[in-house]
Design an enzyme around this catalytic site. Structure first.
Site, PDB file in Angstrom:
ATOM      1  N   GLU A  32      32.197 -11.051  33.259  1.00  0.00           N
ATOM      2  CA  GLU A  32      32.973 -10.466  32.168  1.00  0.00           C
ATOM      3  C   GLU A  32      32.092 -10.303  30.931  1.00  0.00           C
ATOM      4  O   GLU A  32      31.417 -11.247  30.542  1.00  0.00           O
ATOM      5  CB  GLU A  32      34.180 -11.347  31.833  1.00  0.00           C
ATOM      6  CG  GLU A  32      35.210 -11.405  32.949  1.00  0.00           C
ATOM      7  CD  GLU A  32      36.488 -12.140  32.567  1.00  0.00           C
ATOM      8  OE1 GLU A  32      36.646 -12.501  31.371  1.00  0.00           O
ATOM      9  OE2 GLU A  32      37.335 -12.347  33.440  1.00  0.00           O
ATOM     10  N   HIS A  65      40.927  -8.768  31.137  1.00  0.00           N
ATOM     11  CA  HIS A  65      41.305 -10.127  30.715  1.00  0.00           C
ATOM     12  C   HIS A  65      42.308 -10.059  29.554  1.00  0.00           C
ATOM     13  O   HIS A  65      42.126 -10.700  28.517  1.00  0.00           O
ATOM     14  CB  HIS A  65      40.063 -10.919  30.295  1.00  0.00           C
ATOM     15  CG  HIS A  65      40.247 -12.404  30.477  1.00  0.00           C
ATOM     16  ND1 HIS A  65      39.247 -13.239  30.940  1.00  0.00           N
ATOM     17  CD2 HIS A  65      41.306 -13.221  30.244  1.00  0.00           C
ATOM     18  CE1 HIS A  65      39.682 -14.479  30.984  1.00  0.00           C
ATOM     19  NE2 HIS A  65      40.934 -14.496  30.566  1.00  0.00           N
TER      20      HIS A  65
END
Length: 311
Positions: free
Chosen positions: A262, A283
């Site tokens: 990420e 997210h």
């Protein structure tokens, strides 16, 4: 030197409230400048982060006066907990503040994936009328499986039951006498849960025990056409195995809000290329306007209390 350093975005009212009583540095881009982060925390007594700031031993060493780390969320895999404990630095997650946001995301994803009709816009605009191809499934009468039965999972269960779903779960850390099992079917193992569910939702932290928990073997145990929703942590699901199961047609769909890498880079994302039965989001499951206010307010209160206690 700042008393409080905030390295990722936070609700403006919570930031303003803290700034009235503390010398504060608010820089939501600091997460992407690790050298500047270490310099910024040199005199700080509190560091407030989300999930991307890595609170490592190196960062802690650069902050000799640090009293606490406020976490705008609940996952703690980006924080070196052992190092914090050894230094006497309190870690303060915003437990419960974004439960509702994540629960709504999970239910919405399950509805979207099972029904399968909501991505027909391009076909419709081209003049197609794919009515029979888009005959999806209802959630009523289906079984939702929860891996982990904490606060968020229980909020998901409440909403799922309201839609007519049965709910089952596995969580070795929830006692057999816990009241949750009065309305949720308890499974002893993940292996027994997987073939019993139509929707699998993950609610576990990323640890050595949970890394790769849902891999190729686990996915093969699931019912044909079942769907997977992961709002917990990237790494819990083997992304390559998930993509392969989707491509083979065994899984009916998946929604991923968290990833091993990420932000999700182009190379890591390439494994998902060409999959139409997949929802990818950055997210964001626990971040709504309302949840951001709750999470920020709770974190601000906790950090304020920790600093006032040690003043």
């Amino acid at each position: 030197m700042s008393d409080i350093v905030i390295s990722e975005f936070m609700d403006a009212d919570a930031v303003e409230g803290l700034s009235k009583d503390f010398d504060l540095l608010y820089d939501p881009e600091l997460v992407d400048r690790p050298d500047d982060l270490r310099a910024a925390v040199a005199g700080a007594r509190a560091l407030i982060v989300r999930n991307r700031t890595r609170v490592t031993g190196e960062v802690l060493a650069a902050a000799p006066n640090l009293v606490c780390v406020g976490r705008l969320g609940v996952g703690l895999d980006n924080i070196d907990l052992e190092a914090c404990t050894s230094r006497g630095v309190a870690v303060l997650p915003a437990t419960g503040a974004n439960d509702q946001a994540v629960a709504e995301y999970v239910i919405a994803a399950a509805l979207l994936l099972l029904r399968g009709a909501y991505h027909a816009g391009a076909d419709m605009l081209s003049g197609a009328w794919p009515r029979q191809a888009l005959m999806g499934r209802e959630v009523a009468g289906k079984t939702l499986g929860l891996v982990g039965c904490g606060g968020i999972a229980r909020q998901v269960a409440v909403r799922a039951r309201a839609l007519g779903m049965a709910v089952a779960a596995v969580d070795p850390f929830v006692a057999e006498a816990d009241p949750a099992w009065q309305e949720i079917t308890r499974h002893e193992t993940l292996e027994s849960l997987l073939p019993a569910v139509d929707v699998l939702s993950l609610h576990v932290p990323l640890t050595e025990d949970t890394r790769g928990l849902v891999g190729a073997a686990a996915l093969r145990r699931m019912r044909p056409g079942a769907v997977v929703v992961n709002t917990s942590r990237g790494g819990v699901v083997d992304e390559a195995a998930l993509a392969a199961s989707l491509k083979s047609g065994h899984l009916g769909g998946a929604a991923l809000d968290v990833f091993e890498e990420e932000p999700l880079g182009a190379e890591a994302a390439s494994v998902f290329a060409g999959l139409s039965n997949l929802i990818l989001t950055p997210h964001i499951a626990g971040v709504t306007v309302e949840a951001n206010v709750r999470v920020s307010a709770l974190t601000a209160r906790q950090v304020r209390a920790a600093l006032e206690e040690t003043a």
